[in-house]
Design an enzyme around this catalytic site. Sequence first.
Site, PDB file in Angstrom:
ATOM      1  N   GLY A  12       0.861  -1.254   0.116  1.00  0.00           N
ATOM      2  CA  GLY A  12       0.071  -0.248  -0.034  1.00  0.00           C
ATOM      3  C   GLY A  12       0.788   1.347  -0.083  1.00  0.00           C
ATOM      4  N   SER A  25      -3.955   0.031  14.315  1.00  0.00           N
ATOM      5  CA  SER A  25      -4.777   1.209  14.339  1.00  0.00           C
ATOM      6  C   SER A  25      -5.368   1.401  15.822  1.00  0.00           C
ATOM      7  CB  SER A  25      -6.206   1.011  13.356  1.00  0.00           C
ATOM      8  OG  SER A  25      -7.057   2.096  13.908  1.00  0.00           O
ATOM      9  N   TYR A  60     -13.064  -4.041  10.917  1.00  0.00           N
ATOM     10  CA  TYR A  60     -11.652  -3.319  10.920  1.00  0.00           C
ATOM     11  C   TYR A  60     -10.999  -3.580  12.549  1.00  0.00           C
ATOM     12  CZ  TYR A  60      -8.573   0.745   9.878  1.00  0.00           C
ATOM     13  OH  TYR A  60      -7.444   1.558   9.934  1.00  0.00           O
ATOM     14  N   ASN A  77       1.265  -2.409   5.227  1.00  0.00           N
ATOM     15  CA  ASN A  77       0.676  -1.194   5.651  1.00  0.00           C
ATOM     16  C   ASN A  77      -0.723  -1.142   4.834  1.00  0.00           C
ATOM     17  OD1 ASN A  77       0.416   2.067   5.694  1.00  0.00           O
ATOM     18  ND2 ASN A  77       0.389   1.559   3.753  1.00  0.00           N
ATOM     19  N   SER A 107       1.311   3.318  -2.368  1.00  0.00           N
ATOM     20  CA  SER A 107       0.935   4.188  -3.558  1.00  0.00           C
ATOM     21  C   SER A 107       0.317   5.569  -3.105  1.00  0.00           C
ATOM     22  CB  SER A 107      -0.139   3.631  -4.496  1.00  0.00           C
ATOM     23  OG  SER A 107      -1.030   3.182  -3.864  1.00  0.00           O
ATOM     24  N   ARG A 108      -0.122   5.395  -1.777  1.00  0.00           N
ATOM     25  CA  ARG A 108      -1.063   6.628  -1.354  1.00  0.00           C
ATOM     26  C   ARG A 108      -0.683   6.876   0.422  1.00  0.00           C
ATOM     27  NH1 ARG A 108      -6.496   6.018  -1.724  1.00  0.00           N
ATOM     28  NH2 ARG A 108      -6.279   3.846  -2.478  1.00  0.00           N
TER      29      ARG A 108
HETATM   30  P1  NAP Z   1      -5.277   5.038   1.979  1.00  0.00           P
HETATM   31  O1  NAP Z   1      -4.998   6.446   1.734  1.00  0.00           O
HETATM   32  O2  NAP Z   1      -6.744   4.597   1.824  1.00  0.00           O
HETATM   33  O3  NAP Z   1      -4.327   4.040   1.043  1.00  0.00           O
HETATM   34  C1  NAP Z   1      -4.392   2.809   1.212  1.00  0.00           C
HETATM   35  C2  NAP Z   1      -3.329   2.102   0.262  1.00  0.00           C
HETATM   36  O4  NAP Z   1      -3.336   0.577   0.434  1.00  0.00           O
HETATM   37  C3  NAP Z   1      -3.206   2.292  -1.228  1.00  0.00           C
HETATM   38  O5  NAP Z   1      -1.853   2.603  -1.396  1.00  0.00           O
HETATM   39  C4  NAP Z   1      -4.000   1.023  -1.821  1.00  0.00           C
HETATM   40  O6  NAP Z   1      -3.754   0.977  -2.887  1.00  0.00           O
HETATM   41  C5  NAP Z   1      -3.493   0.048  -0.662  1.00  0.00           C
HETATM   42  N1  NAP Z   1      -4.070  -1.322  -0.740  1.00  0.00           N
HETATM   43  C6  NAP Z   1      -5.770  -1.333  -0.263  1.00  0.00           C
HETATM   44  N2  NAP Z   1      -5.811  -2.435  -0.493  1.00  0.00           N
HETATM   45  C7  NAP Z   1      -4.764  -3.241  -1.040  1.00  0.00           C
HETATM   46  C8  NAP Z   1      -4.674  -4.686  -1.433  1.00  0.00           C
HETATM   47  N3  NAP Z   1      -5.487  -5.454  -1.243  1.00  0.00           N
HETATM   48  N4  NAP Z   1      -3.170  -4.992  -1.782  1.00  0.00           N
HETATM   49  C9  NAP Z   1      -2.314  -3.957  -2.193  1.00  0.00           C
HETATM   50  N5  NAP Z   1      -2.605  -2.782  -1.676  1.00  0.00           N
HETATM   51  C10 NAP Z   1      -3.779  -2.438  -1.300  1.00  0.00           C
HETATM   52  O7  NAP Z   1      -4.809   4.657   3.445  1.00  0.00           O
HETATM   53  P2  NAP Z   1      -4.048   5.209   4.770  1.00  0.00           P
HETATM   54  O8  NAP Z   1      -4.899   6.149   5.356  1.00  0.00           O
HETATM   55  O9  NAP Z   1      -2.790   5.601   4.025  1.00  0.00           O
HETATM   56  O10 NAP Z   1      -3.940   3.849   5.419  1.00  0.00           O
HETATM   57  C11 NAP Z   1      -2.628   2.881   5.739  1.00  0.00           C
HETATM   58  C12 NAP Z   1      -2.753   1.841   6.487  1.00  0.00           C
HETATM   59  O11 NAP Z   1      -2.709   2.770   8.016  1.00  0.00           O
HETATM   60  C13 NAP Z   1      -3.768   1.229   6.386  1.00  0.00           C
HETATM   61  O12 NAP Z   1      -3.549  -0.335   6.871  1.00  0.00           O
HETATM   62  C14 NAP Z   1      -4.790   1.651   7.323  1.00  0.00           C
HETATM   63  O13 NAP Z   1      -5.621   0.801   8.215  1.00  0.00           O
HETATM   64  C15 NAP Z   1      -3.969   2.233   8.742  1.00  0.00           C
HETATM   65  N6  NAP Z   1      -4.481   3.392   9.298  1.00  0.00           N
HETATM   66  C16 NAP Z   1      -4.815   4.548   8.793  1.00  0.00           C
HETATM   67  C17 NAP Z   1      -5.476   5.435   9.886  1.00  0.00           C
HETATM   68  C18 NAP Z   1      -5.740   6.622   9.222  1.00  0.00           C
HETATM   69  O14 NAP Z   1      -6.389   7.824   9.888  1.00  0.00           O
HETATM   70  N7  NAP Z   1      -5.534   7.307   7.906  1.00  0.00           N
HETATM   71  C19 NAP Z   1      -5.475   5.302  11.028  1.00  0.00           C
HETATM   72  C20 NAP Z   1      -5.062   4.211  11.643  1.00  0.00           C
HETATM   73  C21 NAP Z   1      -4.375   3.125  10.714  1.00  0.00           C
HETATM   74  P3  NAP Z   1      -4.334   1.632  -4.499  1.00  0.00           P
HETATM   75  O15 NAP Z   1      -3.779   3.005  -4.310  1.00  0.00           O
HETATM   76  O16 NAP Z   1      -3.755   0.764  -5.381  1.00  0.00           O
HETATM   77  O17 NAP Z   1      -5.734   1.315  -3.946  1.00  0.00           O
END
Ligand code: NAP
Length: 243
Positions: free
Chosen positions: A9, A141, A154, A89, A11-12
């Site tokens: 993950g 998380s 989740y 991630n 990419s973003r």
């Molecule tokens: P995000 O902006 O939605 O980005 C998600 C990333 O995961 C993208 O790069 C996406 O790829 C990739 N992804 C999703 N499903 C996948 C799969 N099946 N195989 C490979 N790659 C996959 O998420 P984020 O907020 O950065 O979150 C990153 C991590 O931190 C996650 O595990 C999330 O649960 C955790 N987290 C986030 C927060 C928050 O507040 N943001 C809080 C606690 C925990 P594509 O671009 O190709 O879709």
Amino acid sequence: MSRYALVTGGSRGIGRAVCVELARRGYPVVINYNSNTAAAEQTAALIAAEGGTSELLPFDVADAKAVEAALEKWQEKHPDDYIAVLINNAGIRHDQLLVFMQDGEWESVLNTTLGGFFHVTRRLLKDMMTSRWGRIVNMASLSGVKGLPGQANYSAAKAALIGAMKALAQEVAPRGITVNAIAPGFISTDMTKDLDEKELKKMIPVGRFGRPEEVAALVGFLVSEDAAYITGQTISVNGGLYT
Ligand code: NAP
């Protein structure tokens, strides 16, 4: 033998910031993502702008066969290298009250977070063990530590990830491999853009959402030599949101 870093993950969001942080620390970075090639290329461009190197490796972490095939291909291209740093991630949310939750909402979230951890880690662990050095950081998380209503899927996936991390940390500690988890609170990314930030930030002592770079900084420390004695831990990055 060069040590590479793989970020699922990447990419973003948080994953992108982690890719840049690891590149700054000198790692060639393997950027995994599911489907968003344009975003992954932007991550690669950010790394290049810092003078680092990276390559894209798309696969669905939830798909055991796809993981195996992609990593096999990577190894064939890099016979003398190994992935020494793994950041699990990739994650998704499908929020729903449990009483209304559909099978697909439950399964997709579990398969991505927990299945993804299992498939990718199992494949890369052998090389870390024979090389007697490795770093694994898992993106858990606040939801997995505290439980959040509307997120039973989740919260379950992230709590299970923490359990697996604790077990694995004890299995591989004698081999110079550390395994930890980070529990972010609310971080500004695509995943949280539909949330009511104005309302939610009132609960956060620091008074704002976090930035992906603030999570990536901890990843950078956990993969460093300075963190060799830290393993089996879940560290919160949440602006003081008491868990
Ligand atoms: P995000 O902006 O939605 O980005 C998600 C990333 O995961 C993208 O790069 C996406 O790829 C990739 N992804 C999703 N499903 C996948 C799969 N099946 N195989 C490979 N790659 C996959 O998420 P984020 O907020 O950065 O979150 C990153 C991590 O931190 C996650 O595990 C999330 O649960 C955790 N987290 C986030 C927060 C928050 O507040 N943001 C809080 C606690 C925990 P594509 O671009 O190709 O879709």
